[in-house]
Design a protein around this motif. Structure first.
Motif, PDB file in Angstrom:
ATOM      1  N   GLU A  14       0.825  -1.195   0.000  1.00 25.20           N
ATOM      2  CA  GLU A  14       0.000   0.000   0.000  1.00 25.20           C
ATOM      3  C   GLU A  14       0.870   1.260   0.000  1.00 25.20           C
ATOM      4  O   GLU A  14       0.564   2.242  -0.649  1.00 25.20           O
ATOM      5  CB  GLU A  14      -0.878  -0.011   1.256  1.00 25.20           C
ATOM      6  N   GLN A  15       1.987   1.203   0.730  1.00 25.36           N
ATOM      7  CA  GLN A  15       2.820   2.385   0.923  1.00 25.36           C
ATOM      8  C   GLN A  15       3.739   2.665  -0.269  1.00 25.36           C
ATOM      9  O   GLN A  15       4.154   3.787  -0.487  1.00 25.36           O
ATOM     10  CB  GLN A  15       3.697   2.223   2.174  1.00 25.36           C
ATOM     11  N   SER A  16       4.081   1.628  -1.024  1.00 25.31           N
ATOM     12  CA  SER A  16       5.195   1.811  -1.947  1.00 25.31           C
ATOM     13  C   SER A  16       5.223   0.719  -3.005  1.00 25.31           C
ATOM     14  O   SER A  16       4.737  -0.386  -2.805  1.00 25.31           O
ATOM     15  CB  SER A  16       6.504   1.750  -1.129  1.00 25.31           C
ATOM     16  N   ARG A  17       5.846   1.031  -4.136  1.00 23.34           N
ATOM     17  CA  ARG A  17       6.051   0.003  -5.135  1.00 23.34           C
ATOM     18  C   ARG A  17       7.454  -0.591  -5.032  1.00 23.34           C
ATOM     19  O   ARG A  17       7.890  -1.350  -5.864  1.00 23.34           O
ATOM     20  CB  ARG A  17       5.894   0.595  -6.538  1.00 23.34           C
ATOM     21  N   ALA A  18       8.181  -0.192  -3.995  1.00 24.66           N
ATOM     22  CA  ALA A  18       9.600  -0.507  -3.955  1.00 24.66           C
ATOM     23  C   ALA A  18       9.912  -1.910  -3.446  1.00 24.66           C
ATOM     24  O   ALA A  18      11.060  -2.305  -3.393  1.00 24.66           O
ATOM     25  CB  ALA A  18      10.335   0.513  -3.096  1.00 24.66           C
ATOM     26  N   VAL A  19       8.882  -2.681  -3.035  1.00 21.79           N
ATOM     27  CA  VAL A  19       9.147  -4.013  -2.523  1.00 21.79           C
ATOM     28  C   VAL A  19       9.712  -4.904  -3.640  1.00 21.79           C
ATOM     29  O   VAL A  19       9.344  -4.775  -4.796  1.00 21.79           O
ATOM     30  CB  VAL A  19       7.856  -4.619  -1.923  1.00 21.79           C
ATOM     31  N   SER A  20      10.641  -5.782  -3.277  1.00 22.96           N
ATOM     32  CA  SER A  20      11.239  -6.682  -4.273  1.00 22.96           C
ATOM     33  C   SER A  20      10.214  -7.718  -4.720  1.00 22.96           C
ATOM     34  O   SER A  20       9.561  -8.353  -3.883  1.00 22.96           O
ATOM     35  CB  SER A  20      12.449  -7.386  -3.647  1.00 22.96           C
ATOM     36  N   PRO A  21      10.042  -7.913  -6.029  1.00 28.06           N
ATOM     37  CA  PRO A  21       9.080  -8.910  -6.511  1.00 28.06           C
ATOM     38  C   PRO A  21       9.371 -10.306  -5.956  1.00 28.06           C
ATOM     39  O   PRO A  21       8.452 -11.044  -5.638  1.00 28.06           O
ATOM     40  CB  PRO A  21       9.259  -8.871  -8.028  1.00 28.06           C
ATOM     41  N   ALA A  22      10.646 -10.663  -5.806  1.00 32.03           N
ATOM     42  CA  ALA A  22      10.971 -11.988  -5.266  1.00 32.03           C
ATOM     43  C   ALA A  22      10.512 -12.101  -3.815  1.00 32.03           C
ATOM     44  O   ALA A  22       9.951 -13.126  -3.407  1.00 32.03           O
ATOM     45  CB  ALA A  22      12.469 -12.263  -5.381  1.00 32.03           C
ATOM     46  N   ASP A  23      10.725 -11.037  -3.017  1.00 30.72           N
ATOM     47  CA  ASP A  23      10.252 -11.061  -1.631  1.00 30.72           C
ATOM     48  C   ASP A  23       8.734 -11.129  -1.583  1.00 30.72           C
ATOM     49  O   ASP A  23       8.151 -11.841  -0.767  1.00 30.72           O
ATOM     50  CB  ASP A  23      10.737  -9.815  -0.872  1.00 30.72           C
ATOM     51  N   ARG A  24       8.097 -10.384  -2.476  1.00 30.03           N
ATOM     52  CA  ARG A  24       6.633 -10.350  -2.509  1.00 30.03           C
ATOM     53  C   ARG A  24       6.063 -11.742  -2.796  1.00 30.03           C
ATOM     54  O   ARG A  24       5.125 -12.193  -2.140  1.00 30.03           O
ATOM     55  CB  ARG A  24       6.196  -9.346  -3.591  1.00 30.03           C
ATOM     56  N   VAL A  25       6.640 -12.436  -3.785  1.00 28.44           N
ATOM     57  CA  VAL A  25       6.171 -13.784  -4.126  1.00 28.44           C
ATOM     58  C   VAL A  25       6.472 -14.755  -2.980  1.00 28.44           C
ATOM     59  O   VAL A  25       5.645 -15.608  -2.641  1.00 28.44           O
ATOM     60  CB  VAL A  25       6.816 -14.255  -5.452  1.00 28.44           C
ATOM     61  N   GLY A  26       7.641 -14.590  -2.361  1.00 28.39           N
ATOM     62  CA  GLY A  26       7.978 -15.439  -1.219  1.00 28.39           C
ATOM     63  C   GLY A  26       6.996 -15.259  -0.070  1.00 28.39           C
ATOM     64  O   GLY A  26       6.558 -16.230   0.558  1.00 28.39           O
ATOM     65  N   GLU A  27       6.620 -13.994   0.199  1.00 28.68           N
ATOM     66  CA  GLU A  27       5.637 -13.733   1.261  1.00 28.68           C
ATOM     67  C   GLU A  27       4.273 -14.326   0.925  1.00 28.68           C
ATOM     68  O   GLU A  27       3.559 -14.816   1.797  1.00 28.68           O
ATOM     69  CB  GLU A  27       5.480 -12.219   1.471  1.00 28.68           C
ATOM     70  N   LEU A  28       3.933 -14.284  -0.356  1.00 31.43           N
ATOM     71  CA  LEU A  28       2.643 -14.851  -0.769  1.00 31.43           C
ATOM     72  C   LEU A  28       2.613 -16.356  -0.492  1.00 31.43           C
ATOM     73  O   LEU A  28       1.625 -16.888   0.039  1.00 31.43           O
ATOM     74  CB  LEU A  28       2.408 -14.552  -2.255  1.00 31.43           C
ATOM     75  N   VAL A  29       3.694 -17.042  -0.809  1.00 31.93           N
ATOM     76  CA  VAL A  29       3.756 -18.480  -0.525  1.00 31.93           C
ATOM     77  C   VAL A  29       3.657 -18.720   0.984  1.00 31.93           C
ATOM     78  O   VAL A  29       2.956 -19.636   1.440  1.00 31.93           O
ATOM     79  CB  VAL A  29       5.032 -19.111  -1.121  1.00 31.93           C
ATOM     80  N   GLU A  30       4.299 -17.856   1.778  1.00 33.47           N
ATOM     81  CA  GLU A  30       4.189 -17.977   3.243  1.00 33.47           C
ATOM     82  C   GLU A  30       2.758 -17.735   3.722  1.00 33.47           C
ATOM     83  O   GLU A  30       2.294 -18.372   4.667  1.00 33.47           O
ATOM     84  CB  GLU A  30       5.127 -16.970   3.930  1.00 33.47           C
ATOM     85  N   GLN A  31       2.059 -16.792   3.065  1.00 40.38           N
ATOM     86  CA  GLN A  31       0.665 -16.531   3.441  1.00 40.38           C
ATOM     87  C   GLN A  31      -0.208 -17.767   3.167  1.00 40.38           C
ATOM     88  O   GLN A  31      -1.089 -18.110   3.953  1.00 40.38           O
ATOM     89  CB  GLN A  31       0.121 -15.322   2.680  1.00 40.38           C
ATOM     90  N   ILE A  32       0.059 -18.429   2.037  1.00 42.57           N
ATOM     91  CA  ILE A  32      -0.724 -19.630   1.708  1.00 42.57           C
ATOM     92  C   ILE A  32      -0.432 -20.725   2.741  1.00 42.57           C
ATOM     93  O   ILE A  32      -1.329 -21.429   3.204  1.00 42.57           O
ATOM     94  CB  ILE A  32      -0.427 -20.110   0.281  1.00 42.57           C
TER      95      ILE A  32
END
Lengths: 276, 276
Positions: free
Chosen positions: A14-32
């Motif tokens: 929400e705050q920024s577009r600066a998050v790393s896409p790899a970290d973002r995908v990794g977090e998504l897998v952790e959320q699942i």
């Protein structure tokens, strides 16, 4: 009733577009993984082909999640079938079904955002014809290991086998619909479970369309228990309704404003939001 | 030097075809996990579209492995690029790269077993033209986020973006070759790393072809360190050479006999086997 979460793997916070896409995908897998641990029934990943989302190859994210989960069902939400090759798509979800020991599902739709059409060389004029033909082929592949089929938008199959075969037989395939009556009727006639996307508007307005689905299904001879209905809707959980609304509305209004600009919709008001 | 293992995800064990495909795929992911733990450098999955193998959607298996490993690199071995859409393929391996925090690679080839061609509506007469054109597009997508490209076998791209972008830039793309001199020369001219598949025949016979690759690369102006060579070959490890040969030869002879029947090769003899 089953409860789950869908994600489009947004490329930004929400705050920024600066998050790393790899970290973002990794977090998504952790959320699942977390959703599996707390006992949610299903997790879905959308499909988009634009810079804002990381879900163009949604099945890949689900495959990673399959390796980290035990109970939760994993689904497309939705796979843009109109712009896909049903053979490749079936192979991916059959493989997901093997990887997850029978926890794969597919929700297939015509696609709400349209960038997949020019990317894969299809014409928007064929929007519905593409979907009807590809759905026919997908169901044919699900039913028969060796496929005999010909159509307008893809080379014919003359008995070729499509592998691997999924563990579940049949692999669950839901029809994802927006607000088009014809889509509800089609799902009923085919006896496919229905997933209704309500991304704006009042849920109660969809009731006549769900009735249309059930009527069409009954008339086509399908058993009532086969005519399952799911809803994909925006959601937010907090301690009280008011707290949830206060926390959720600003982000919701901003997101709707962005889509509204692209599609010529009206924006969202707090009064309208509270009424639904 | 780096050492790895390639698998085609055979649907059967030596003793029987009765193993469950889901268990087989699950064991394969466990094998990749183990390979990571003992420090192998890379694990590759092939691509076939026949009942005997479970690797038609190879990237899916690699995605599951990405979620269970930390160091090992994950690659196609090979992806049948001639019969694929380079856009979808790049999206899958870019997603794999995100899921693995930068451990994805691709080995792309024309395809050794030919069942992918009729399945996806391509003609064997176009065997090489298909590969050349799709390789060109794949490299274009790797280089440019927005792609301008037109060709004979796929709808044109007029500036569409291909997402997600991989973590590694550039995502490593190897050219997988068999014994065709033209393929070695092409890899050299393009400055791509070379993966030589030696599935029969004596490794020393490939030396002149590797020289051809290096000469072509040098003449095209590529630095020697860019012209990397890999070998994909059958292997078996035991305490002594003789033990390894005795244990390995019966299964090898049976496998070669099966491929030989289909392709009109000669079978394998123990004398020839011991000589290589």
């Amino acid at each position: 009733m089953q409860v789950g979460i869908d994600s489009f793997a947004a490329a930004y916070l929400e705050q920024s577009r600066a998050v790393s896409p790899a970290d973002r995908v990794g977090e998504l897998v952790e959320q699942i993984e977390h959703a599996d641990q707390v006992g949610l029934d299903v997790f879905g990943i959308g499909e988009h082909h634009r810079k804002d989302y990381l879900d163009s190859a949604a099945a890949m994210i689900l495959a990673a999640a399959a390796a980290r989960t035990r109970q939760i069902r994993l689904t497309s939400a939705v796979a843009v079938l109109s712009a896909a090759d049903p053979v490749r798509l079936f192979q991916q979800y059959a493989t997901l079904d093997l990887l997850s020991q029978g926890r794969a599902e597919m929700v297939v739709g015509r696609g709400s955002s349209i960038e997949a059409f020019p990317l894969f060389g299809f014409r928007l004029e064929d929007y519905d014809a593409l979907f009807a033909e590809k759905l026919e082929l997908l169901l044919e592949i699900r039913e028969h290991e060796q496929v005999h089929w010909s159509g307008k938008f893809r080379p014919a199959l003359t008995g070729q086998g499509v592998y691997p075969r999924p563990l579940q037989n049949p692999l669950p395939i839901w029809l994802g619909v927006g607000g088009t009556p014809q889509s509800f009727a089609r799902a009923g006639v085919l006896g496919l479970p229905l997933m209704v996307a309500i991304i704006g508007g009042e849920p109660r307005r969809f009731r006549p369309l769900v009735d249309l689905y059930r009527d069409a299904g009954r008339q086509a001879g399908h058993a009532p228990e086969q005519l399952k209905v799911g809803v994909h809707a925006l959601g937010y959980v907090a301690a009280t309704t008011e707290e949830a609304a206060n926390e959720f509305f600003p982000g919701y209004a901003a997101a709707i404003a962005s889509v509204a600009k692209e599609r010529g919709w009206a924006g969202a008001t707090r009064a309208g939001f509270d009424a639904t």
